[in-house]
Design a protein around this motif. Structure first.
Motif, mmCIF file in Angstrom:
data_model
loop_
_atom_site.group_PDB
_atom_site.id
_atom_site.type_symbol
_atom_site.label_atom_id
_atom_site.label_comp_id
_atom_site.label_asym_id
_atom_site.label_seq_id
_atom_site.Cartn_x
_atom_site.Cartn_y
_atom_site.Cartn_z
ATOM 1 N N GLY A 67 32.937 43.092 42.009
ATOM 2 C CA GLY A 67 33.769 42.376 41.032
ATOM 3 C C GLY A 67 34.579 43.382 40.249
ATOM 4 N N ARG A 68 35.771 42.990 39.847
ATOM 5 C CA ARG A 68 36.582 43.914 39.036
ATOM 6 C C ARG A 68 37.608 43.130 38.221
ATOM 7 N NH1 ARG A 68 41.675 46.166 40.493
ATOM 8 N NH2 ARG A 68 42.662 44.819 42.028
ATOM 9 N N ILE A 69 38.118 43.815 37.203
ATOM 10 C CA ILE A 69 39.245 43.253 36.456
ATOM 11 C C ILE A 69 40.497 43.555 37.259
ATOM 12 C CG2 ILE A 69 40.623 43.452 34.361
ATOM 13 C CD1 ILE A 69 38.034 44.173 32.871
ATOM 14 N N VAL A 70 41.224 42.507 37.652
ATOM 15 C CA VAL A 70 42.470 42.703 38.411
ATOM 16 C C VAL A 70 43.565 43.195 37.463
ATOM 17 C CG1 VAL A 70 44.237 41.522 39.794
ATOM 18 C CG2 VAL A 70 41.821 40.924 40.073
ATOM 19 N N ARG A 71 43.646 42.561 36.268
ATOM 20 C CA ARG A 71 44.641 42.951 35.267
ATOM 21 C C ARG A 71 44.352 42.234 33.956
ATOM 22 N NH1 ARG A 71 49.838 39.130 36.680
ATOM 23 N NH2 ARG A 71 48.608 37.417 37.485
ATOM 24 N N PRO A 72 44.702 42.869 32.840
ATOM 25 C CA PRO A 72 44.621 42.137 31.575
ATOM 26 C C PRO A 72 45.786 41.166 31.507
ATOM 27 C CG PRO A 72 45.315 44.420 31.205
ATOM 28 C CD PRO A 72 45.170 44.252 32.684
ATOM 29 N N ILE A 73 45.578 39.961 30.952
ATOM 30 C CA ILE A 73 46.674 38.984 30.900
ATOM 31 C C ILE A 73 47.015 38.572 29.474
ATOM 32 C CG2 ILE A 73 46.439 38.028 33.235
ATOM 33 C CD1 ILE A 73 44.823 35.731 31.780
ATOM 34 N N GLY A 74 46.312 39.125 28.491
ATOM 35 C CA GLY A 74 46.565 38.823 27.083
ATOM 36 C C GLY A 74 45.468 39.468 26.267
ATOM 37 N N ARG A 121 42.271 40.256 25.005
ATOM 38 C CA ARG A 121 40.889 39.916 25.412
ATOM 39 C C ARG A 121 40.792 38.924 26.586
ATOM 40 N NH1 ARG A 121 38.318 42.947 22.230
ATOM 41 N NH2 ARG A 121 38.555 42.995 19.977
ATOM 42 N N TRP A 122 41.925 38.627 27.214
ATOM 43 C CA TRP A 122 41.907 37.771 28.404
ATOM 44 C C TRP A 122 42.137 38.625 29.642
ATOM 45 C CZ3 TRP A 122 40.630 32.798 29.312
ATOM 46 C CH2 TRP A 122 40.504 31.958 28.199
ATOM 47 N N TYR A 123 41.392 38.341 30.704
ATOM 48 C CA TYR A 123 41.454 39.173 31.910
ATOM 49 C C TYR A 123 41.504 38.303 33.158
ATOM 50 C CZ TYR A 123 39.664 42.438 28.475
ATOM 51 O OH TYR A 123 39.508 43.185 27.340
ATOM 52 N N GLN A 124 42.245 38.785 34.163
ATOM 53 C CA GLN A 124 42.097 38.190 35.504
ATOM 54 C C GLN A 124 41.009 38.984 36.215
ATOM 55 O OE1 GLN A 124 45.602 37.791 37.969
ATOM 56 N NE2 GLN A 124 44.440 36.775 39.563
ATOM 57 N N VAL A 125 40.072 38.241 36.783
ATOM 58 C CA VAL A 125 38.889 38.855 37.386
ATOM 59 C C VAL A 125 38.785 38.404 38.836
ATOM 60 C CG1 VAL A 125 36.359 38.662 37.349
ATOM 61 C CG2 VAL A 125 37.596 39.018 35.219
ATOM 62 N N VAL A 126 38.285 39.281 39.719
ATOM 63 C CA VAL A 126 37.978 38.840 41.087
ATOM 64 C C VAL A 126 36.514 39.147 41.399
ATOM 65 C CG1 VAL A 126 38.773 41.027 42.133
ATOM 66 C CG2 VAL A 126 38.632 38.973 43.544
ATOM 67 N N LEU A 127 35.898 38.240 42.141
ATOM 68 C CA LEU A 127 34.545 38.469 42.647
ATOM 69 C C LEU A 127 34.557 38.340 44.165
ATOM 70 C CD1 LEU A 127 32.367 36.178 40.314
ATOM 71 C CD2 LEU A 127 32.871 38.604 39.994
ATOM 72 N N ASP A 128 33.888 39.260 44.860
ATOM 73 C CA ASP A 128 33.674 39.123 46.305
ATOM 74 C C ASP A 128 32.256 38.581 46.478
ATOM 75 O OD1 ASP A 128 36.121 40.362 46.443
ATOM 76 O OD2 ASP A 128 35.338 42.296 47.122
ATOM 77 N N ILE A 129 32.167 37.334 46.912
ATOM 78 C CA ILE A 129 30.862 36.649 46.960
ATOM 79 C C ILE A 129 30.463 36.411 48.409
ATOM 80 C CG2 ILE A 129 29.599 34.592 46.207
ATOM 81 C CD1 ILE A 129 31.962 34.138 44.177
ATOM 82 N N HIS A 130 29.227 36.770 48.753
ATOM 83 C CA HIS A 130 28.746 36.426 50.105
ATOM 84 C C HIS A 130 27.819 35.230 50.001
ATOM 85 C CE1 HIS A 130 26.595 36.709 53.963
ATOM 86 N NE2 HIS A 130 27.827 36.960 54.359
ATOM 87 N N VAL A 131 28.088 34.261 50.874
ATOM 88 C CA VAL A 131 27.348 32.993 50.834
ATOM 89 C C VAL A 131 26.599 32.805 52.140
ATOM 90 C CG1 VAL A 131 27.648 30.489 50.839
ATOM 91 C CG2 VAL A 131 29.035 31.884 49.319
ATOM 92 N N GLN A 132 25.309 32.433 52.049
ATOM 93 C CA GLN A 132 24.572 32.050 53.261
ATOM 94 C C GLN A 132 24.186 30.599 53.116
ATOM 95 O OE1 GLN A 132 21.831 35.487 53.273
ATOM 96 N NE2 GLN A 132 21.704 35.052 55.448
ATOM 97 N N ASN A 133 24.723 29.757 53.977
ATOM 98 C CA ASN A 133 24.435 28.326 53.818
ATOM 99 C C ASN A 133 23.052 27.990 54.328
ATOM 100 O OD1 ASN A 133 26.654 27.416 52.472
ATOM 101 N ND2 ASN A 133 27.826 27.008 54.315
#
Ligand SMILES: C[S@@+](CC[C@H](N)C(=O)[O-])C[C@H]1O[C@@H](n2cnc3c(N)ncnc32)[C@H](O)[C@@H]1O
Length: 232
Positions: free
Chosen positions: A211-218, A220-232
């Motif tokens: 997970g990381r901050i992609v960019r600040p957008i305001g 204390r506001w941030y765009q965030v991405v998570l790489d999630i692995h799912v096992q059904n």
């Protein structure tokens, strides 16, 4: 325009991004009165109209980061494809089997189709016009190794559709969010807590590997991405 001779016109952004199509208002400053343009990124070329389709060069690093994670032969679903910047980068830098690319905005979809031709990605990038929920439910169930959700405003609500698109054995979800965080809070951890709570109600096993901050957008506001692995 004197310094960068290739620049034909200059526009000023006069509103934030808004609406279902994620558009911004632009005010004409100088040069030719057109918002149609060409943009090159990571060896791909894009045509777009800045007034009619979402576009941001600030996601450039993120698009290449995701493209490099894609393994040979993968099926990818890009739920919010815009004019195709994630999809084309993936087709160019990895060897996916297919990249299904959905967008609801007719103008973005038209440029997506044109950009597929321009980048000779017809065999790999499949454009689909419509709502990502309807598309995944009707056409894309159980087919994906990886789902990209680059629309923070809808990603949480559409998580169940992302799970529906993944193969029965599971796969990866790249989840984008806007998160507020106080001084003593971590926006990535905040997003992770919310998403894992929802995902664990919907599927048996999931883990956030990155997970990381992609960019600040305001403030204390941030765009965030998570790489999630799912096992059904
Ligand atoms: C933030 S833009 C991302 C575009 C692209 N991924 C990029 O990096 O340039 C989100 C896109 O989602 C589209 N969109 C909004 N609601 C949608 C929906 N329900 N289903 C499919 N696409 C949608 C918008 O038209 C917009 O082009």
């Amino acid at each position: 325009m004197n310094t960068h001779r290739e620049v034909k016109s200059v526009w000023r952004q006069v509103s934030s991004v808004s609406g279902d199509y994620r558009l911004r208002s632009l005010e004409f400053v100088l040069g030719e009165k057109t918002t149609k343009t060409h943009y090159k990124e990571h060896g791909c070329i894009y045509k777009t109209d800045l007034k009619k389709a979402y576009f941001s060069p600030r996601l450039s690093y993120e698009r290449l980061r995701i493209a490099k994670l894609v393994q040979m032969g993968e099926v990818v679903v890009n739920m919010f494809a815009g004019v195709g910047c994630y999809s084309m980068s993936i087709a160019k830098h990895s060897k996916p089997k297919k990249v299904y690319s959905i967008d609801v905005n007719p103008s973005a979809f038209q440029y997506l189709q044109e950009n597929i031709r321009l980048n000779r990605a017809e065999k790999t990038v499949i454009p689909l016009q419509g709502d990502a929920k309807a598309m995944t439910e009707n056409k894309l169930q159980n087919i994906a190794d990886r789902v990209i959700m680059p629309l923070p405003e809808l990603a949480y609500e559409y998580l169940d559709c992302a799970l529906l698109a993944l193969k029965p054995q599971g796969g990866w979800i790249h989840y984008y969010n806007f998160e507020y965080a106080n001084k003593n809070e971590n926006p990535v951890h905040k997003t992770e807590a919310k998403v894992l709570e929802k995902l664990r109600l919907l599927c048996t096993e999931c883990n956030v590997y990155f997970g990381r901050i992609v960019r600040p957008i305001g403030p204390r506001w941030y765009q965030v991405v998570l790489d999630i692995h799912v096992q059904n």
